[in-house]
Design a protein around this motif. Structure first.
Motif, PDB file in Angstrom:
ATOM      1  N   ASN A 102     -94.923 -30.027 -17.382  1.00  0.00           N
ATOM      2  CA  ASN A 102     -94.938 -31.476 -17.420  1.00  0.00           C
ATOM      3  C   ASN A 102     -96.374 -31.969 -17.262  1.00  0.00           C
TER       4      ASN A 102
ATOM      5  N   THR B 161     -90.293 -37.103 -23.342  1.00  0.00           N
ATOM      6  CA  THR B 161     -91.283 -37.984 -22.720  1.00  0.00           C
ATOM      7  C   THR B 161     -90.640 -38.824 -21.623  1.00  0.00           C
ATOM      8  N   ASP B 162     -91.499 -39.318 -20.762  1.00  0.00           N
ATOM      9  CA  ASP B 162     -91.109 -40.240 -19.689  1.00  0.00           C
ATOM     10  C   ASP B 162     -92.004 -41.461 -19.826  1.00  0.00           C
ATOM     11  N   ASP B 163     -91.444 -42.546 -20.291  1.00  0.00           N
ATOM     12  CA  ASP B 163     -92.204 -43.787 -20.454  1.00  0.00           C
ATOM     13  C   ASP B 163     -91.856 -44.725 -19.306  1.00  0.00           C
TER      14      ASP B 163
ATOM     15  N   LEU C 172     -90.226 -44.195 -16.555  1.00  0.00           N
ATOM     16  CA  LEU C 172     -88.862 -44.093 -16.041  1.00  0.00           C
ATOM     17  C   LEU C 172     -88.846 -43.964 -14.527  1.00  0.00           C
ATOM     18  N   ILE C 173     -89.842 -43.263 -13.976  1.00  0.00           N
ATOM     19  CA  ILE C 173     -89.869 -43.049 -12.533  1.00  0.00           C
ATOM     20  C   ILE C 173     -90.378 -44.294 -11.827  1.00  0.00           C
TER      21      ILE C 173
ATOM     22  N   GLU D  57     -82.127 -38.188 -15.189  1.00  0.00           N
ATOM     23  CA  GLU D  57     -82.290 -39.267 -16.157  1.00  0.00           C
ATOM     24  C   GLU D  57     -83.582 -40.043 -15.984  1.00  0.00           C
ATOM     25  N   ARG D  58     -84.336 -39.765 -14.917  1.00  0.00           N
ATOM     26  CA  ARG D  58     -85.548 -40.545 -14.672  1.00  0.00           C
ATOM     27  C   ARG D  58     -86.828 -39.739 -14.819  1.00  0.00           C
ATOM     28  N   CYS D  59     -86.761 -38.634 -15.543  1.00  0.00           N
ATOM     29  CA  CYS D  59     -87.981 -37.861 -15.777  1.00  0.00           C
ATOM     30  C   CYS D  59     -87.821 -37.064 -17.066  1.00  0.00           C
ATOM     31  N   SER D  60     -88.947 -36.705 -17.669  1.00  0.00           N
ATOM     32  CA  SER D  60     -88.885 -36.010 -18.957  1.00  0.00           C
ATOM     33  C   SER D  60     -88.285 -34.609 -18.868  1.00  0.00           C
TER      34      SER D  60
ATOM     35  N   ARG E  46     -81.595 -39.912 -25.148  1.00  0.00           N
ATOM     36  CA  ARG E  46     -82.851 -39.185 -24.954  1.00  0.00           C
ATOM     37  C   ARG E  46     -82.618 -37.676 -24.905  1.00  0.00           C
TER      38      ARG E  46
ATOM     39  N   SER F  47     -93.154 -33.441 -21.508  1.00  0.00           N
ATOM     40  CA  SER F  47     -92.678 -32.140 -21.035  1.00  0.00           C
ATOM     41  C   SER F  47     -92.262 -31.258 -22.198  1.00  0.00           C
TER      42      SER F  47
END
Length: 590
Positions: free
Chosen positions: A238, A210-212, A214-215, A148-151, A199, A223
């Motif tokens: 990625n 996408t990862d906005d 999140l990390i 849940e914390r990456c694209s 998502r 990705s």
């Protein structure tokens, strides 16, 4: 998936394998969470719940196998432990097939590019091409992130079954702040699962994610999925940037088109890699004994090692790790038997017969190890074929992947100094000079005092002559043509044609000895250190006072230990760089 203590017990006679893997996981956890390079036995006892006597036997066996190092009571992972992760990376075919694409994309987009695979309800990185900037963005190969914390996680979760979602919810309930994922900063408060589910639906609809941030704050990523021959997502590519360069919308606008355009070629390369099979040469099928010797097929090497090393050696653990390592030959199953990819595009696998032949174990013994590894989540069984899984990378790979050239060399240099009681150094060629990049001094009233970064003219040093000998003929001639030697002592060789002959002899003999040419009273003997492609990338030397015997006695007494040390460094360099460039710090050939 989180790093956990001892997993549920496995029925059968391979408890030592289960306990050995638990110790390796805990060793990795302590290194990843706390940045500790070594631990004490008590740390492993507390983390695994195993008895101290069991931990001691496991650690002793792992040390004999070369997977951990012992320095007094301190225990640390050794570079050779990466062989286990390399087995997965080789069998998956991903670094070989997609690494060139990732490198070209990183160059073209001027951003870091990685390849990730699903690992349970997490995401694990297997390829990394980093753009080197002051603000560096990179995941280590082997790092595990919450989906849940990456694209990539949103892409992979689109294919989860009901049990996959249930496992994800159970993990989040148990670890709502992501404490068990050392590769990401822990959360300050639990997050809503509904955001991730939304998502995932968007990623399934759009075909990208996408990862906005999140990390962590400032990190953005895009990705795209790469699918296998059956249309399932095999991995995700990625592209990562920082908000000082892009926001998530501008990054998507800049990279999504070029990234998506490469996907058909990447899928074709992955399918071609999965479909290839090759018989493994006999040399690869031999099983390394703790002492480095190789046994003939048909013998049980673990039993031989136990005879040699005594009751403390856990042969079931040794056998199980040999089986896991052998699965790195999954591109080809064994002599005369090739298993191509099963399941529509996944990497080739090995049959039970091929594993038994590769390890020299009886079929029943190999089968027990394989079934244990399957139950523990390190191997999958697909019909009659067995394949290693990404979880193998949790066994020390990420922290070891950070090691640079000098990090790898120095433990071996320390052992050399303990053996010969003289100072040892490592140097690289830098223009017309050598530059010291690592050094281990000996403790004496009279010793050689040189610091890291020191430079000396290559023509007057043993390491310089070894490094010049490692150049091709044209480069060597060009270098010598530009040399204007000056006498540093009354012994310094200054005749260029004679210097060329001395360098030629060093190339033929594989070593060079310089006696008081750099400084009166200083004698030095050096050998080359080669990378996995056989190129001379550094020189290793031992320096001593000229009053300690003759030049020939120095050669006779020091050269065997020097060569053995160089060979061990070269073996670790080959292991560490098998599927990616060396980690941070001084690099080979720098």
């Amino acid at each position: 998936m989180s790093l956990s203590p001892v997993p549920p017990p496995v029925n059968g006679p391979v408890g030592p394998l289960e306990r050995g893997l638990a110790v390796l996981r805990e060793l990795t956890r302590l290194a990843a969470h706390e940045g500790r390079t070594t631990v004490r036995p008590g740390d492993l006892v507390r983390g695994t719940g195993l008895a101290r006597s069991v931990v001691d036997r496991v650690v002793g066996t792992l040390e004999q196998l070369g997977y951990v190092t012992l320095d007094g009571r301190d225990i640390g992972p050794s570079v050779r432990l990466m062989e286990l992760g390399n087995a997965y990376l080789a069998a998956s075919g991903l670094p070989a097939a997609l690494g060139p694409f990732a490198e070209r994309l990183a160059d073209g987009l001027d951003e870091s590019v990685s390849v990730a695979v699903p690992d349970g309800d997490g995401v694990r990185f297997v390829v990394q091409m980093t753009r080197r900037r002051t603000m560096s963005l990179a995941f280590r190969i082997g790092d595990l992130l919450p989906a849940e914390r990456c694209s990539p996680g949103a892409l992979f979760a689109a294919e989860w079954s009901g049990s996959g979602w249930a496992a994800w919810r159970a993990r989040r309930a148990e670890d709502p702040l992501d404490i068990s994922f050392p590769a990401v900063p822990p959360r300050h408060r639990p997050a809503s699962g509904g955001d991730f589910e939304a998502r995932v639906k968007e990623a399934a609809r759009d075909g990208w994610a996408t990862d906005d941030q999140l990390i962590e704050p400032g990190l953005v990523a895009v990705s795209v999925p790469v699918r296998d021959a059956l249309g399932r997502i095999a991995c995700a590519v990625n592209v990562v940037s920082h908000t000082s360069r892009h926001d998530v919308d501008s990054l998507r606008a800049a990279v999504l088109g070029p990234l998506s355009a490469q996907v058909p070629a990447m899928e074709a390369a992955l399918a071609a890699a999965a479909g290839r099979g090759r018989p493994r040469p006999a040399a690869e099928r031999a099983w390394d004994t703790p002492g480095g010797a190789q046994t003939a097929l048909g013998e049980d090497p673990a039993r031989m090692a136990k005879r040699e090393l005594g009751a403390g050696f856990l042969q079931s653990l040794a056998r199980g790790l040999a089986v896991l390592r052998a699965l790195g030959g999954a591109e080809g199953a064994g002599q005369g038997e090739t298993v191509t990819a099963g399941g529509g595009g996944r990497g080739g696998g090995m049959t039970l017969s091929a594993v038994a032949e590769a390890t020299g174990l009886a079929r029943a013994t190999a089968r027990r190890s394989l079934l244990t590894l399957v139950e523990l989540g390190y191997v999958e069984a697909d019909g009659r074929v067995f394949r290693p899984l990404p979880r193998v990378l949790e066994l020390g790979y990420a922290p070891l992947a950070e090691l640079g050239f000098t990090d790898i060399a120095q433990p071996h240099m320390r052992e050399l100094v303990r053996t010969v009681h003289e100072s040892a150094s490592l140097a690289v060629l830098d223009g017309g000079d050598i530059r010291y990049i690592a050094r281990v001094p000996t403790v004496r009233i009279m010793s050689v005092n040189i610091t890291i970064g020191t430079r000396f003219p290559a023509y007057a040093t043993s390491m310089g002559r070894v490094l010049l000998a490692g150049l091709d003929a044209d480069a060597r001639a060009a270098h010598l043509a530009g040399v204007r030697p000056r006498p540093l002592t009354r012994h310094t060789l200054t005749d260029v044609p004679e210097l060329a002959r001395v360098v030629e002899r060093a190339a033929a003999e594989g070593h060079a000895l310089v006696d008081q040419e750099l400084e009166e009273g200083l004698r030095s003997l050096a050998v080359p250190v080669r990378d996995a492609r056989g190129r001379v990338v550094a020189a290793l030397n031992v320096a001593t006072h000229a009053g300690h015997g003759t030049a020939e006695s120095a050669r006779r007494e020091l050269l065997p230990a020097l060569r053995a040390t160089a060979a061990r460094i070269e073996a670790d360099l080959a292991t560490a760089s098998a599927h990616h460039a060396l980690g941070a710090g001084e690099r080979v050939g720098a």
